[in-house]
Design a protein around this motif. Structure first.
Motif, PDB file in Angstrom:
ATOM      1  N   ALA A 295       0.831  -1.208   0.000  1.00  0.00           N
ATOM      2  CA  ALA A 295       0.000   0.000   0.000  1.00  0.00           C
ATOM      3  C   ALA A 295       0.862   1.254   0.000  1.00  0.00           C
ATOM      4  CB  ALA A 295      -0.926  -0.002   1.216  1.00  0.00           C
ATOM      5  N   HIS A 296       1.934   1.244   0.793  1.00  0.00           N
ATOM      6  CA  HIS A 296       2.830   2.407   0.807  1.00  0.00           C
ATOM      7  C   HIS A 296       3.476   2.618  -0.556  1.00  0.00           C
ATOM      8  CE1 HIS A 296       5.879   5.297   1.809  1.00  0.00           C
ATOM      9  NE2 HIS A 296       6.807   4.455   1.388  1.00  0.00           N
ATOM     10  N   SER A 297       3.877   1.547  -1.204  1.00  0.00           N
ATOM     11  CA  SER A 297       4.531   1.690  -2.510  1.00  0.00           C
ATOM     12  C   SER A 297       3.580   2.295  -3.541  1.00  0.00           C
ATOM     13  CB  SER A 297       5.069   0.340  -3.000  1.00  0.00           C
ATOM     14  OG  SER A 297       4.023  -0.538  -3.369  1.00  0.00           O
ATOM     15  N   LEU A 298       2.305   1.938  -3.448  1.00  0.00           N
ATOM     16  CA  LEU A 298       1.315   2.498  -4.375  1.00  0.00           C
ATOM     17  C   LEU A 298       1.051   3.965  -4.059  1.00  0.00           C
ATOM     18  CD1 LEU A 298      -1.225  -0.457  -4.630  1.00  0.00           C
ATOM     19  CD2 LEU A 298       0.572   0.172  -6.240  1.00  0.00           C
ATOM     20  N   VAL A 299       0.980   4.306  -2.786  1.00  0.00           N
ATOM     21  CA  VAL A 299       0.823   5.707  -2.401  1.00  0.00           C
ATOM     22  C   VAL A 299       1.994   6.525  -2.934  1.00  0.00           C
ATOM     23  CG1 VAL A 299       0.847   7.308  -0.444  1.00  0.00           C
ATOM     24  CG2 VAL A 299      -0.583   5.256  -0.361  1.00  0.00           C
ATOM     25  N   GLN A 300       3.187   6.010  -2.749  1.00  0.00           N
ATOM     26  CA  GLN A 300       4.383   6.713  -3.197  1.00  0.00           C
ATOM     27  C   GLN A 300       4.374   6.921  -4.711  1.00  0.00           C
ATOM     28  OE1 GLN A 300       8.195   4.645  -2.764  1.00  0.00           O
ATOM     29  NE2 GLN A 300       9.058   6.492  -1.848  1.00  0.00           N
ATOM     30  N   ALA A 301       3.838   5.943  -5.436  1.00  0.00           N
ATOM     31  CA  ALA A 301       3.802   6.036  -6.892  1.00  0.00           C
ATOM     32  C   ALA A 301       2.675   6.942  -7.386  1.00  0.00           C
ATOM     33  CB  ALA A 301       3.643   4.640  -7.497  1.00  0.00           C
ATOM     34  N   ALA A 302       1.558   6.976  -6.669  1.00  0.00           N
ATOM     35  CA  ALA A 302       0.396   7.752  -7.124  1.00  0.00           C
ATOM     36  C   ALA A 302       0.437   9.210  -6.678  1.00  0.00           C
ATOM     37  CB  ALA A 302      -0.884   7.101  -6.606  1.00  0.00           C
ATOM     38  N   LEU A 303       1.089   9.494  -5.569  1.00  0.00           N
ATOM     39  CA  LEU A 303       1.040  10.839  -4.986  1.00  0.00           C
ATOM     40  C   LEU A 303       1.606  11.951  -5.871  1.00  0.00           C
ATOM     41  CD1 LEU A 303       1.735  10.826  -1.134  1.00  0.00           C
ATOM     42  CD2 LEU A 303      -0.101  11.972  -2.356  1.00  0.00           C
ATOM     43  N   PRO A 304       2.727  11.767  -6.550  1.00  0.00           N
ATOM     44  CA  PRO A 304       3.283  12.893  -7.314  1.00  0.00           C
ATOM     45  C   PRO A 304       2.289  13.545  -8.268  1.00  0.00           C
ATOM     46  CG  PRO A 304       4.908  11.147  -7.164  1.00  0.00           C
ATOM     47  CD  PRO A 304       3.634  10.592  -6.592  1.00  0.00           C
ATOM     48  N   ALA A 305       1.515  12.740  -8.999  1.00  0.00           N
ATOM     49  CA  ALA A 305       0.536  13.303  -9.931  1.00  0.00           C
ATOM     50  C   ALA A 305      -0.566  14.043  -9.180  1.00  0.00           C
ATOM     51  CB  ALA A 305      -0.063  12.199 -10.796  1.00  0.00           C
ATOM     52  N   MET A 306      -0.994  13.499  -8.040  1.00  0.00           N
ATOM     53  CA  MET A 306      -2.025  14.166  -7.241  1.00  0.00           C
ATOM     54  C   MET A 306      -1.515  15.491  -6.697  1.00  0.00           C
ATOM     55  SD  MET A 306      -3.655  10.998  -5.052  1.00  0.00           S
ATOM     56  CE  MET A 306      -4.304   9.508  -5.827  1.00  0.00           C
ATOM     57  N   LEU A 307      -0.277  15.496  -6.204  1.00  0.00           N
ATOM     58  CA  LEU A 307       0.290  16.715  -5.650  1.00  0.00           C
ATOM     59  C   LEU A 307       0.492  17.771  -6.732  1.00  0.00           C
ATOM     60  CD1 LEU A 307       2.912  15.150  -3.196  1.00  0.00           C
ATOM     61  CD2 LEU A 307       0.725  16.225  -2.610  1.00  0.00           C
ATOM     62  N   GLU A 308       0.865  17.338  -7.915  1.00  0.00           N
ATOM     63  CA  GLU A 308       1.051  18.270  -9.028  1.00  0.00           C
ATOM     64  C   GLU A 308      -0.265  18.963  -9.391  1.00  0.00           C
ATOM     65  OE1 GLU A 308       2.539  18.301 -13.707  1.00  0.00           O
ATOM     66  OE2 GLU A 308       2.670  16.451 -12.520  1.00  0.00           O
ATOM     67  N   LYS A 309      -1.362  18.201  -9.352  1.00  0.00           N
ATOM     68  CA  LYS A 309      -2.682  18.760  -9.679  1.00  0.00           C
ATOM     69  C   LYS A 309      -3.362  19.408  -8.474  1.00  0.00           C
ATOM     70  CE  LYS A 309      -3.871  15.706 -13.534  1.00  0.00           C
ATOM     71  NZ  LYS A 309      -4.885  14.744 -14.064  1.00  0.00           N
ATOM     72  N   GLN A 310      -2.743  19.242  -7.284  1.00  0.00           N
ATOM     73  CA  GLN A 310      -3.357  19.749  -6.052  1.00  0.00           C
ATOM     74  C   GLN A 310      -4.757  19.168  -5.861  1.00  0.00           C
ATOM     75  OE1 GLN A 310      -1.765  22.749  -3.905  1.00  0.00           O
ATOM     76  NE2 GLN A 310      -0.299  21.243  -4.648  1.00  0.00           N
ATOM     77  N   HIS A 311      -4.879  17.881  -6.197  1.00  0.00           N
ATOM     78  CA  HIS A 311      -6.189  17.227  -6.119  1.00  0.00           C
ATOM     79  C   HIS A 311      -6.008  15.720  -6.072  1.00  0.00           C
ATOM     80  CE1 HIS A 311     -10.429  16.349  -6.923  1.00  0.00           C
ATOM     81  NE2 HIS A 311     -10.024  15.473  -7.831  1.00  0.00           N
ATOM     82  N   GLY A 312      -6.684  15.086  -5.146  1.00  0.00           N
ATOM     83  CA  GLY A 312      -6.635  13.630  -5.093  1.00  0.00           C
ATOM     84  C   GLY A 312      -7.223  13.103  -3.799  1.00  0.00           C
ATOM     85  N   SER A 313      -7.483  11.806  -3.788  1.00  0.00           N
ATOM     86  CA  SER A 313      -8.038  11.160  -2.604  1.00  0.00           C
ATOM     87  C   SER A 313      -7.447   9.761  -2.489  1.00  0.00           C
ATOM     88  CB  SER A 313      -9.563  11.079  -2.706  1.00  0.00           C
ATOM     89  OG  SER A 313     -10.119  10.587  -1.506  1.00  0.00           O
ATOM     90  N   ILE A 314      -6.986   9.424  -1.299  1.00  0.00           N
ATOM     91  CA  ILE A 314      -6.436   8.098  -1.017  1.00  0.00           C
ATOM     92  C   ILE A 314      -7.284   7.477   0.083  1.00  0.00           C
ATOM     93  CG2 ILE A 314      -4.431   6.794  -0.206  1.00  0.00           C
ATOM     94  CD1 ILE A 314      -2.681   9.087  -1.308  1.00  0.00           C
ATOM     95  N   LEU A 315      -7.674   6.237  -0.139  1.00  0.00           N
ATOM     96  CA  LEU A 315      -8.557   5.550   0.802  1.00  0.00           C
ATOM     97  C   LEU A 315      -7.941   4.214   1.207  1.00  0.00           C
ATOM     98  CD1 LEU A 315     -11.402   5.920   2.066  1.00  0.00           C
ATOM     99  CD2 LEU A 315     -12.312   4.621   0.141  1.00  0.00           C
ATOM    100  N   PHE A 316      -7.878   3.967   2.494  1.00  0.00           N
ATOM    101  CA  PHE A 316      -7.368   2.710   3.041  1.00  0.00           C
ATOM    102  C   PHE A 316      -8.530   1.913   3.623  1.00  0.00           C
ATOM    103  CE2 PHE A 316      -3.629   5.353   3.065  1.00  0.00           C
ATOM    104  CZ  PHE A 316      -2.552   4.498   2.894  1.00  0.00           C
ATOM    105  N   MET A 317      -8.564   0.622   3.325  1.00  0.00           N
ATOM    106  CA  MET A 317      -9.573  -0.242   3.918  1.00  0.00           C
ATOM    107  C   MET A 317      -9.019  -0.848   5.196  1.00  0.00           C
ATOM    108  SD  MET A 317     -12.102   0.232   2.058  1.00  0.00           S
ATOM    109  CE  MET A 317     -13.173  -1.032   2.711  1.00  0.00           C
ATOM    110  N   ALA A 318      -9.404  -0.256   6.320  1.00  0.00           N
ATOM    111  CA  ALA A 318      -8.973  -0.752   7.619  1.00  0.00           C
ATOM    112  C   ALA A 318      -9.905  -1.893   8.039  1.00  0.00           C
ATOM    113  CB  ALA A 318      -8.957   0.384   8.635  1.00  0.00           C
ATOM    114  N   SER A 319     -10.172  -2.029   9.338  1.00  0.00           N
ATOM    115  CA  SER A 319     -10.903  -3.197   9.811  1.00  0.00           C
ATOM    116  C   SER A 319     -11.335  -2.984  11.255  1.00  0.00           C
ATOM    117  CB  SER A 319      -9.988  -4.425   9.720  1.00  0.00           C
ATOM    118  OG  SER A 319     -10.454  -5.511  10.478  1.00  0.00           O
TER     119      SER A 319
END
Length: 258
Positions: free
Chosen positions: A124-148
């Motif tokens: 999950a961290h590796s995917l966040v690290q890979a997806a975040l740059p584009a979100m930060l560049e656009k100043q827009h995004g949402s990340i959701l974790f399925m906890a329990s």
């Protein structure tokens, strides 16, 4: 709020959501709700035919990618493939994929424990690290974790799973403190006991465990997959534009039940 504003508040039109473990269970439930809210969805899973069939069932705004998220070195490759198939970089990332291990702590060996942590937390961290740059560049995004529920209450025979899901709570809070000011929101959902293949695997033929769960759930029943899908839409929509750092229990009151 006007009628038009209210309708748009829960719209995901223009969003592209990447959902791990999206081919079945709660992942597919979220994908179904996201599509209904107007988003494109990218279903990711190890079983190629499963994610392909699921995407086909959802229609032209759904895409399938066969990928093993535990191969963390390929996270950037997954994001590139997601853009290739959908035409857009993911603006929503749902960390849903996971594995279950039902064993007493004394019987859980280090390699089994590590495998659960690898799939849930490190991947999950590796995917966040890979997806975040584009979100930060656009100043827009949402990340959701399925906890329990195991993020909050003690349950026997799930020491590795509990550790992984508890880690999600910390990740939601830390990521929020890092990226919220840049237009990226990070939240979680803590499902209670929802009718799904994962629940069936967890409970098996354990009638005593099943009755214990229902007895401590004030609503006295299991949830349905769309309970999670609709909550996910809310957390990723403009309706939740001032919500970040939250892990929302969807549990029929189980986390506060007696």
């Amino acid at each position: 709020m006007s009628k038009l504003d209210f309708q748009n508040a829960f719209s995901l039109k223009g969003e592209t959501a990447l959902i791990t473990g999206g081919g079945s269970g709660l992942g597919l439930a979220m994908a179904t709700s996201f599509c209904a809210a107007g988003a494109q969805v990218i279903l990711v899973g190890r079983r190629e035919q499963v994610v392909k069939n699921a995407a086909t069932s959802l229609g032209p705004n759904a895409f399938a990618i066969a990928h093993d998220i535990s191969e963390c070195e390929r996270a950037s490759e997954l994001m590139e493939k997601a853009e290739e198939v959908s035409g857009s970089k993911p603006s929503i990332l749902v960390n849903n994929a996971g594995i279950h291990l039902k064993k007493l702590a004394t019987e859980t060996n280090p390699s089994e424990f590590e495998a659960v942590i690898q799939t849930h937390v490190i991947a999950a961290h590796s995917l966040v690290q890979a997806a975040l740059p584009a979100m930060l560049e656009k100043q827009h995004g949402s990340i959701l974790f399925m906890a329990s529920m195991t993020s909050y209450i003690g349950m026997p025979k799930v020491v590795a799973y509990s550790a992984a899901k508890s880690a999600y709570v910390g990740m939601v809070r830390t990521l929020t403190s890092e990226v919220a000011e840049h237009g990226v929101r990070v939240n979680g959902i803590a499902p209670g006991w929802i009718q799904s293949p994962m629940l069936d695997q967890a409970l098996g033929n354990d009638t005593v465990r099943r009755q214990k769960i229902l007895s401590r759930t004030p609503m006295g029943k299991f949830g349905e997959p769309d309970d999670i899908g609709l909550a996910a839409v809310y957390l990723c929509s403009p309706a939740a534009k001032f919500v970040s750092g939250v892990v929302l229990p969807i549990d029929g009151g189980a986390s506060i039940g007696f």
